[in-house]
Design an enzyme around this catalytic site. Structure first.
Site, mmCIF file in Angstrom:
data_model
loop_
_atom_site.group_PDB
_atom_site.id
_atom_site.type_symbol
_atom_site.label_atom_id
_atom_site.label_comp_id
_atom_site.label_asym_id
_atom_site.label_seq_id
_atom_site.Cartn_x
_atom_site.Cartn_y
_atom_site.Cartn_z
ATOM 1 N N HIS A 121 -78.967 16.669 11.445
ATOM 2 C CA HIS A 121 -77.817 17.072 12.269
ATOM 3 C C HIS A 121 -76.481 16.935 11.540
ATOM 4 O O HIS A 121 -75.478 16.525 12.125
ATOM 5 C CB HIS A 121 -77.797 16.273 13.564
ATOM 6 C CG HIS A 121 -78.905 16.617 14.518
ATOM 7 N ND1 HIS A 121 -79.620 17.792 14.449
ATOM 8 C CD2 HIS A 121 -79.421 15.932 15.587
ATOM 9 C CE1 HIS A 121 -80.509 17.817 15.426
ATOM 10 N NE2 HIS A 121 -80.421 16.709 16.122
ATOM 11 N N HIS A 195 -76.720 19.965 22.286
ATOM 12 C CA HIS A 195 -77.705 18.892 22.444
ATOM 13 C C HIS A 195 -77.647 18.199 23.810
ATOM 14 O O HIS A 195 -77.856 16.988 23.912
ATOM 15 C CB HIS A 195 -77.510 17.857 21.335
ATOM 16 C CG HIS A 195 -78.774 17.189 20.879
ATOM 17 N ND1 HIS A 195 -79.383 16.181 21.587
ATOM 18 C CD2 HIS A 195 -79.557 17.399 19.789
ATOM 19 C CE1 HIS A 195 -80.458 15.772 20.941
ATOM 20 N NE2 HIS A 195 -80.601 16.514 19.842
ATOM 21 N N GLU A 315 -82.559 23.105 22.221
ATOM 22 C CA GLU A 315 -81.626 23.282 21.108
ATOM 23 C C GLU A 315 -81.851 24.651 20.470
ATOM 24 O O GLU A 315 -82.721 24.810 19.620
ATOM 25 C CB GLU A 315 -81.820 22.162 20.089
ATOM 26 C CG GLU A 315 -81.678 20.759 20.670
ATOM 27 C CD GLU A 315 -82.191 19.700 19.712
ATOM 28 O OE1 GLU A 315 -81.801 19.727 18.519
ATOM 29 O OE2 GLU A 315 -83.002 18.841 20.153
#
Length: 350
Positions: A121, A195, A315
């Site tokens: 991420h 998210h 996601e």
């Protein structure tokens, strides 16, 4: 949609303090409200959605995303061994990049490693942990907010200075729309996602009694550390086949390859609230996540005791580790080109 600069506010937009980060940076919380009374809360910390309040079929208002009460709790969540990225905008690269490096056009790029030796991420301080700048608000029908972040060349090891804008719109049809735009002054890779952990029964519920479908007959194969192997597997008659409704799984951390872009990427149903969530995207994949082992270590908003089945993430994104797999859809953003992505989370009665 055309946005206006901040000049006035109506009942459709509210602004209030959201506390201070550990470094003393002030954060704000913006509430968008449509004519139905549905409300979406967004903070400038991580361009994060903190609440999504909507009435179910009986008129009961439910907050259907997980979150925290102030910015200090969001900052604290990133100090956990497995950060939840609660409601955040994820970048510069969503998902894992194997061993935090990739080769591209004769160069090797070494990235921040924050997950078992891999880059996850965007690295140790990805865009989910930055204070974003407010660009504009729209306070009429379909209220919206646009936030911006400028990521310098070399940020977490990634090349190129990237300017990214994220626009959140709450439509009068109870659609929560996210539009991402980015440009770079040098060739780079970009893969953005959202998210939020959804729970159609409210953020204190359990998703295991809710059912989901996924518009996919294939998934990415991954190794024991959830790094894609490069293989794409068919899902016929296997536990990951969600082409027909099934209860949300106990745990999942999987990228699905989407089949038909005209159909919802994923759908979530709740027998209790009689609500359904339809996820639409222009991305090639949706990564679905349930089972965060960080829950229980921090109290959620309104003193909620979150657990691994409190919510589910959808996601929408390109594939993890795509820079190391040339046959995956490309995540390269060329100098002076424009990255654009759009995802819609639509809530409606069953």
């Amino acid at each position: 949609m055309e946005l206006t600069n901040i000049s006035r506010f109506s009942q459709n937009v509210r602004i209030r303090s959201f506390g201070f980060t550990p470094r003393g940076h002030a954060s704000r919380l913006y509430t968008l409200r449509n004519e139905r009374g549905t409300e979406l809360d967004v903070t400038d910390y991580g361009a994060t959605v903190t609440s999504f309040r909507i009435a179910d079929g009986t008129g009961r208002v439910r907050d259907i995303v997980l979150g925290f009460d102030d910015v200090a709790d969001y900052a604290a969540s990133f100090r956990l061994r497995a950060a939840p990225y609660m409601g955040a905008t994820v970048g510069r690269y969503a998902g894992r990049i194997a061993f935090g490096e990739f080769e591209w056009e004769g160069g090797r790029f070494r990235l921040s490693r924050n997950n078992n030796g891999h880059c996850l991420h965007g690295g140790k301080k990805g865009w989910s942990r930055r204070i974003w700048s407010l660009v504009s608000l729209h306070d009429g029908d379909n209220p919206a907010i646009r936030l911006q972040h400028v990521s310098p060349d070399g940020d977490m090891g990634f090349p190129g200075k990237v300017t990214v804008n994220v626009t959140y719109t709450l439509t009068e049809q109870d659609e929560f729309v996210i539009e991402y735009e980015a440009t770079s002054d040098a060739d780079t890779v970009v893969n953005l996602t959202h998210h939020s952990y959804f729970n159609l029964d409210g953020h204190t519920g359990d998703v295991r009694q809710q059912q989901m479908m996924v518009n996919s007959t294939r998934k990415l194969e991954a190794d024991e550390e959830n790094i894609p192997t490069g293989r794409i597997l068919k899902l016929d008659h296997c536990p990951f086949d969600f082409t027909s409704p099934k209860n949300c799984p106990e745990a999942i951390d999987t990228t699905f390859v989407l089949d038909d872009p005209s159909r919802p990427a994923a759908t979530l149903f709740s027998p209790e609230s009689q609500l359904q969530l339809l996820v639409y995207t222009d991305q090639p994949g949706v990564h679905i996540y349930v089972g965060g082992n960080c829950f229980g270590l921090l109290a959620g908003k309104e003193k909620a005791a979150y657990h691994p089945h409190s919510g589910i993430c959808f996601e929408t994104q390109h594939f993890p580790d795509a820079p190391n797999h040339p046959h995956f859809p490309s995540t390269v953003l060329r100098k002076d080109e424009r990255y654009f992505q759009k995802t819609i989370y639509k809530i409606q009665p069953l």
